[in-house]
Design an enzyme around this catalytic site. Structure first.
Site, PDB file in Angstrom:
ATOM      1  CG  HIS A 174     109.184   6.182 -46.938  1.00 58.81           C
ATOM      2  ND1 HIS A 174     109.453   7.408 -46.374  1.00 58.81           N
ATOM      3  CD2 HIS A 174     108.011   6.145 -47.782  1.00 58.81           C
ATOM      4  CE1 HIS A 174     108.544   8.095 -47.007  1.00 58.81           C
ATOM      5  NE2 HIS A 174     107.655   7.354 -47.793  1.00 58.81           N
ATOM      6  CG  HIS A 176     103.349   5.470 -49.998  1.00 57.60           C
ATOM      7  ND1 HIS A 176     102.898   6.632 -50.177  1.00 57.60           N
ATOM      8  CD2 HIS A 176     104.908   5.762 -49.383  1.00 57.60           C
ATOM      9  CE1 HIS A 176     103.767   7.425 -50.180  1.00 57.60           C
ATOM     10  NE2 HIS A 176     104.803   7.170 -49.724  1.00 57.60           N
ATOM     11  CB  CYS A 207     103.196   8.530 -54.506  1.00 58.25           C
ATOM     12  SG  CYS A 207     104.278   8.458 -56.034  1.00 58.25           S
ATOM     13  CG  ASN A 216     104.137   8.738 -46.497  1.00 58.63           C
ATOM     14  OD1 ASN A 216     105.076   8.326 -46.808  1.00 58.63           O
ATOM     15  ND2 ASN A 216     103.785   9.974 -46.805  1.00 58.63           N
TER      16      ASN A 216
END
Lengths: 269, 269
Positions: A174, A176, A207, A216
């Protein structure tokens, strides 16, 4: 806006039409969250794995459980230590398993913490990941929440996960794109054998604990990159680009996908 | 705004203060452009390679000459065939050499053409690059003007350039981040041994012939990526990020550097 329970009930009983199985993912902050979900499932008579029918697609119900890789982030985000958060997660996984609900664990700030900086211990991340899998999580998404991850440190982390005996098939990555490294790090993950990557259409999200952070990595950029390597996703980049443009407009935000904007530009010629 | 000749004269006679040698690059569309530059140099008595003094930094004067990798782009951009454009470039290089002016050649649309698509012949790019170097160009920048380049095709192109006998030290790579691949392709270039990369602060620029195109890859993203691999640039990412933010504001445009914005966000905490 409808309450979480109403949205949940609507999705369980009347899922949108789709050609393929949809996994509905619910963020469960604590055991009460899961209990609410189970109650709705029991009341509506919908099971976690619905095989679907001619009028309804097959669905999978999944819950997301979050742990953090640093004590500072764990404290700020969930007001407890990492060990305490894992203790809280354990019974949630156990209950989910009894209802056949799929469990997705997350390890946040695995490649950089807004409080502790980029040097997050890879073996600590591996320990937490292993603990989540041992509890019964079906998959763990290792998250570069701050986008501080670099190619060498992503590789180091993947090696630590491998050394801890964690299979690539149990892992998701995952990334960013805060520092522009998400696609570079994705390629490191692909080379290492990981095949599950999180992304969001149009690069939605972000975030709140990381200033100047973008969201993301966009699904469009991720799909374009994977296709560019000759691999398949089953996703149409053109359709995804249209969706990214549409939802960005609906939300009144800038479309943060480079491949999405470029694809639409090419189509408009 | 001052005329090109006035700007050129000012830069030659009163270059801005700097701690290190600055190369001033002039885009020369034809022989007349070079003749104008030479006239100003002769009139001001400034040589192409000024060693500098206590009050003035050393400077290098450099001209940029453009060729394209596809006939369609050559026709649209310079209204002549590739062969004709190379014939026009030849005497410009020869005159520049007599004045000790550094020559930088460019091969545009080397990894994708807005008219002919992504499949540009790598051997054609290698031929043009070799021709420019044989004419006397000091360096050739191979440019992915449209941002269509992918990691596999960048590697294929670099292999074709190597097979044509072109040394990495004579090469520069110039990526646009239109599809988000600039940093991925940069890493392919670094792995291949290229050490000169073009970029622009804040991602300024773009290609008017490529719709939906973003600009050149930003210097901040490039510097962050190179540093992340443990390599050195001599550039301060923090200072470059401040410059990117400042010039974006001055020009009333969005700062298109992810690493730049994230670095400033981190500094502001």
């Amino acid at each position: 806006m409808a309450s979480t329970a109403e949205i949940c009930e609507s999705l369980l009983t009347s899922p949108p039409q789709s050609q393929s199985t949809i996994a509905y993912n619910y963020l469960v902050p604590n055991i009460k969250g899961l209990e609410s979900l189970v109650k709705i499932m029991d009341a509506t008579g919908v099971s976690a794995d619905s095989p679907g029918s001619e009028t309804k697609p097959a669905t999978t119900t999944e819950v997301s459980l979050f742990a953090a890789a640093t004590e500072s982030f764990s404290k700020a985000n969930t007001n407890c230590t990492i060990a305490e958060s894992l203790e809280r997660i354990k019974p949630i996984v156990a209950v989910a398993k009894t209802k056949n609900i799929r469990v997705r664990g997350y390890v946040s700030v695995a490649l950089g913490c807004p409080y502790e900086g980029p040097e997050v211990s890879p073996s600590k991340v591996a320990d937490i990941t292993a603990t989540l899998l041992e509890m019964g999580a079906d998959e763990v998404s290792v998250a570069d929440t701050t986008g501080m991850g670099t190619a060498p440190r992503t590789m180091e982390l993947l090696q630590a996960l491998k050394a801890a005996g964690i299979a690539n098939t149990d892992l998701a990555l995952h990334f960013h794109d805060t520092y522009g490294q998400a696609l570079v790090n994705t390629i490191v993950g692909l080379e290492h054998g990981v095949r599950i990557f999180d992304s969001s259409v149009g690069g939605l999200g972000g975030c709140p604990y990381s200033k100047g952070a973008t969201g993301n990595v966009s699904t469009e950029d991720l799909v374009h990159t994977i296709h560019s390597l000759g691999m398949h996703t089953g996703v149409s980049l053109e359709e995804m680009s249209r969706i990214g443009s549409w939802i960005s407009e609906e939300l009144g935000r800038v479309n943060d996908s480079r491949a999405g904007k470029a694809t639409l530009g090419r189509l408009a010629e």
